[in-house]
Design an enzyme around this catalytic site. Structure first.
Site, PDB file in Angstrom:
ATOM      1  N   ASP A  72       2.249  10.461   1.273  1.00 44.99           N
ATOM      2  CA  ASP A  72       3.230   9.530   0.712  1.00 44.99           C
ATOM      3  C   ASP A  72       4.520  10.242   0.319  1.00 44.99           C
ATOM      4  O   ASP A  72       5.611   9.681   0.433  1.00 44.99           O
ATOM      5  CB  ASP A  72       2.639   8.815  -0.501  1.00 44.99           C
ATOM      6  CG  ASP A  72       1.591   7.777  -0.113  1.00 44.99           C
ATOM      7  OD1 ASP A  72       1.529   7.421   1.084  1.00 44.99           O
ATOM      8  OD2 ASP A  72       0.845   7.330  -0.997  1.00 44.99           O
ATOM      9  N   THR A 187       2.219   2.131  -8.307  1.00 46.41           N
ATOM     10  CA  THR A 187       0.910   2.763  -8.136  1.00 46.41           C
ATOM     11  C   THR A 187       1.021   4.288  -8.158  1.00 46.41           C
ATOM     12  O   THR A 187       0.075   4.981  -7.793  1.00 46.41           O
ATOM     13  CB  THR A 187       0.253   2.319  -6.815  1.00 46.41           C
ATOM     14  OG1 THR A 187       1.176   2.495  -5.735  1.00 46.41           O
ATOM     15  CG2 THR A 187      -0.171   0.864  -6.877  1.00 46.41           C
TER      16      THR A 187
END
Length: 296
Positions: A72, A187
């Site tokens: 990510d 998140t």
């Protein structure tokens, strides 16, 4: 659906697994007679690749789609560079989480083929833009797909600051810092600090205090078009820092103002058709499966 003919590849450096996946991806794309362009940093560690190369800054100008191989964090960096070009970005996961890079290496050829054949979903993820001003003069600017964070840097002291939303005073706080996050970033660091999980389609921003020195210091979710202003107390004796997605660190002085708002350009994130946000959360965050052993 768009036709992708010029495909850019960005890969995370320092991983042999990433290099192996990039080689597989390159071979697969060339077999489909597509024009493949490597970001110059990954090209340097792939001798004899025989492909066109480009800087990350210019990759969005010469490609129809960019595929990011990494975690990510790799996609966050690509997003900040590519969002202004309105170019679709697809992620292949070679990291530890994979909220954004959701294609597994073992399904690379199948899932990438589906996307190339026009079977995919597009999510528009907005970014934040931050500016630090001192005496009305800008001293630092940065973009973030996940979050803009005010933190004490190397100091162990708390930070005192005021929060304004759309010009209205909200509160003053004394805390270890403050996280301003997008739904994408909800998140990430914001979640660790006790913030809520926000669906990526929400047009909202969450403000999460980090270890506030009051029991009433709680996260606030505001409209995505809000302009946030954080004013560092003039009485501070430390110089806190502002970071965007953990990068682009700016050092603040007492009295500085940090302005955070939505960036005009958005990231166009591509997913396979079977992408399920709640399944991703359930898998990555360890949520419980169906009762009675019913599986997914």
């Amino acid at each position: 659906m768009e036709q992708f003919r010029n495909i850019g590849i960005i890969g995370r450096l320092g991983s042999s697994q990433v290099l192996d996946t990039v080689r597989r991806l390159k071979k697969f794309l060339l077999a489909r007679h597509l024009h493949v362009i490597l970001e110059d940093t990954i090209a340097e560690v792939l001798p004899g690749h025989g492909l066109q190369t480009s800087s990350r800054k210019l990759l969005g100008e010469v490609c129809d789609m960019v595929i990011v191989v990494g975690g990510d964090g790799s996609l966050l960096g690509a997003a900040r560079a590519l969002a202004r070009h309105n170019i679709p970005v697809l992620g292949i996961n070679r990291g530890s989480l994979g909220f954004l890079t959701d294609i597994r290496p073992d399904e690379l050829e199948v899932k990438v083929a589906e996307v190339l054949d026009g079977h995919y979903l597009v999510e528009n993820r907005f970014l934040l833009q931050a500016e630090v001003r001192r005496h009305a003069e800008a001293i630092g600017q940065g973009d973030a797909l996940n979050d803009v964070v005010l933190h004490p840097g190397k100091s162990t002291r708390m930070i005192e600051f005021e929060i304004y939303i759309d010009g209205q005073f909200v509160c003053s706080q004394k805390a270890d810092g403050l996280i301003v996050a997008t739904p994408t970033g909800s998140t990430a660091y914001a979640l660790s600090a006790g913030g809520p999980i926000m669906h990526p389609k929400l047009d909202a921003i969450v403000i999460v205090p980090m270890y506030p020195h009051t029991l009433s210091g709680r996260p606030i979710v505001v409209d995505g078009n809000s302009e946030l202003k954080i004013v560092v107390s003039k009485d501070m004796q430390i110089y806190p820092q502002v970071s965007c997605d953990g990068q682009n660190h700016f050092t603040c002085a007492p009295g500085d103002t940090i302005t955070v708002s939505k960036k005009a350009q958005k990231l166009r994130l591509i997913h396979p058709l079977d992408h399920n946000y709640y399944e991703v959360c359930r898998t990555k965050l360890g949520w419980g499966s169906r009762l009675g052993g019913g599986g997914d």
